[in-house]
Write a protein that holds these residues in place. Structure first.
Motif, short mmCIF file in Angstrom:
data_model
loop_
_atom_site.label_atom_id
_atom_site.label_comp_id
_atom_site.label_asym_id
_atom_site.label_seq_id
_atom_site.Cartn_x
_atom_site.Cartn_y
_atom_site.Cartn_z
N THR A 2 0.85 -1.18 0.00
CA THR A 2 0.00 0.00 0.00
C THR A 2 0.88 1.23 0.00
OG1 THR A 2 -1.69 -1.15 1.26
CG2 THR A 2 -1.79 1.24 1.22
N ALA A 3 0.76 2.05 -1.02
CA ALA A 3 1.54 3.28 -1.09
C ALA A 3 0.69 4.36 -1.70
CB ALA A 3 2.81 3.08 -1.91
N SER A 4 0.51 5.45 -1.02
CA SER A 4 -0.30 6.55 -1.52
C SER A 4 0.49 7.37 -2.51
CB SER A 4 -0.77 7.43 -0.36
OG SER A 4 -1.58 6.69 0.51
N GLY A 5 -0.07 7.62 -3.68
CA GLY A 5 0.57 8.44 -4.68
C GLY A 5 0.17 9.89 -4.52
N PRO A 6 0.66 10.77 -5.44
CA PRO A 6 0.38 12.18 -5.31
C PRO A 6 -1.11 12.49 -5.28
CG PRO A 6 2.12 11.81 -6.91
CD PRO A 6 1.57 10.48 -6.55
N GLY A 7 -1.91 11.68 -5.97
CA GLY A 7 -3.35 11.94 -6.01
C GLY A 7 -4.12 11.23 -4.94
N GLY A 8 -3.39 10.51 -4.04
CA GLY A 8 -4.08 9.84 -2.95
C GLY A 8 -4.53 8.43 -3.30
N LEU A 27 8.15 2.44 11.69
CA LEU A 27 6.84 2.44 11.05
C LEU A 27 6.36 3.88 10.81
CD1 LEU A 27 4.47 0.78 10.01
CD2 LEU A 27 3.57 0.75 12.35
N ASP A 28 6.52 4.74 11.79
CA ASP A 28 6.11 6.14 11.63
C ASP A 28 6.92 6.83 10.53
OD1 ASP A 28 4.22 5.92 13.62
OD2 ASP A 28 5.48 6.81 15.18
N LEU A 29 8.21 6.53 10.46
CA LEU A 29 9.05 7.15 9.43
C LEU A 29 8.63 6.69 8.04
CD1 LEU A 29 12.48 6.93 11.26
CD2 LEU A 29 11.37 9.04 10.52
N LEU A 30 8.30 5.41 7.87
CA LEU A 30 7.83 4.93 6.58
C LEU A 30 6.53 5.63 6.18
CD1 LEU A 30 8.55 1.10 6.81
CD2 LEU A 30 9.60 2.71 5.21
N ARG A 31 5.65 5.78 7.14
CA ARG A 31 4.39 6.48 6.85
C ARG A 31 4.63 7.91 6.42
NH1 ARG A 31 1.42 4.02 12.18
NH2 ARG A 31 0.47 2.17 11.20
N GLN A 32 5.69 8.51 6.93
CA GLN A 32 6.01 9.89 6.58
C GLN A 32 6.26 10.05 5.09
OE1 GLN A 32 8.91 11.66 9.24
NE2 GLN A 32 9.59 13.09 7.66
N ILE A 33 6.77 8.99 4.43
CA ILE A 33 7.00 9.07 2.98
C ILE A 33 5.95 8.27 2.20
CG2 ILE A 33 9.45 9.59 3.16
CD1 ILE A 33 10.05 6.63 2.54
N GLY A 34 4.83 7.99 2.85
CA GLY A 34 3.70 7.39 2.16
C GLY A 34 3.74 5.89 2.01
#
Length: 210
Positions: A2-8, A27-34
């Motif tokens: 699961t990775a959010s792109g520029p458009g969500g 985990l928090d750091l990975l979420r920081q870059i989507g």
């Protein structure tokens, strides 16, 4: 993965992205870059340094062994991220602080001195994803503490965010008030160098990150 792109929107059809660590900071750091791992599978390994093992070879070995251990347990297509962080004073590896006495000893040694934080990354594909590429990186960051009094060290220990931390401190915690110099990657000191992680993922087949 699961990775959010520029458009969500979410990327689909990718191998599972697996984090070989139970660290909430990573985990928090990975979420920081989507990036949100599909699975979190910490590797239960002996992390004792070999006798005479130097900090850089040690941290590189541990990150690789964590990723390899988890990748070997998977049958589905997957890419496993292993990471390890050490605090080094010269050629010496400081321990993770599992008790107050160890944390105090680390802080007393770090007080007024420059030290090195090394964080290694290892990406290992599972056997179910032969297209994946194994890759790794070691990131080195220089950190200097101001000189701390015994009272200041005890006050830091009372606050408790040293628990389980390499070298007895957390950059994102109360010890930041005593760090007067940092050269390198702040996120690597916390546990995961984000720029290097993103670069390694961009080098994998498929569109992992924009």
């Amino acid at each position: 993965m699961t990775a959010s792109g520029p458009g969500g929107t979410e990327s689909v059809g990718r191998p599972h992205f697996v984090l070989a660590s139970a660290s909430p900071r990573r985990l928090d750091l990975l979420r920081q870059i989507g990036l949100v791992p599909d699975r979190i599978l910490p590797a239960d390994l002996d992390e004792t340094p070999a006798r005479t093992e130097l900090p850089r070879p040690y941290v590189r070995r541990m990150a690789a062994e964590k990723a390899e251990h988890v990748a070997a347990s998977l049958t589905e297509p997957a890419l496993v991220l292993g990471a390890d962080t050490v605090v080094a004073l010269g050629r010496r590896i400081l321990p993770k602080a599992e008790n107050r006495e160890t944390a105090r000893a680390c802080l007393e040694q770090l007080s007024g001195r420059r030290h090195t934080v090394l964080t290694a990354l290892s990406l290992v594909p599972s056997a179910g994803w032969p297209e994946g590429r194994r890759s790794e990186r070691v990131v080195e960051t220089a950190v200097t503490f101001s000189r701390m009094t015994s009272h200041q060290i005890e006050s830091l220990l009372d606050l408790g965010d040293w628990q389980g931390k390499a070298g007895g401190y957390a950059l994102q915690g109360h010890a930041a008030a005593f760090i007067r110099f940092l050269s390198g990657s702040a996120s690597a000191v916390i546990g995961l160098p984000l720029f290097e992680t993103a670069q390694l993922l961009r080098g994998q087949p498929g569109h992992w990150l924009p």
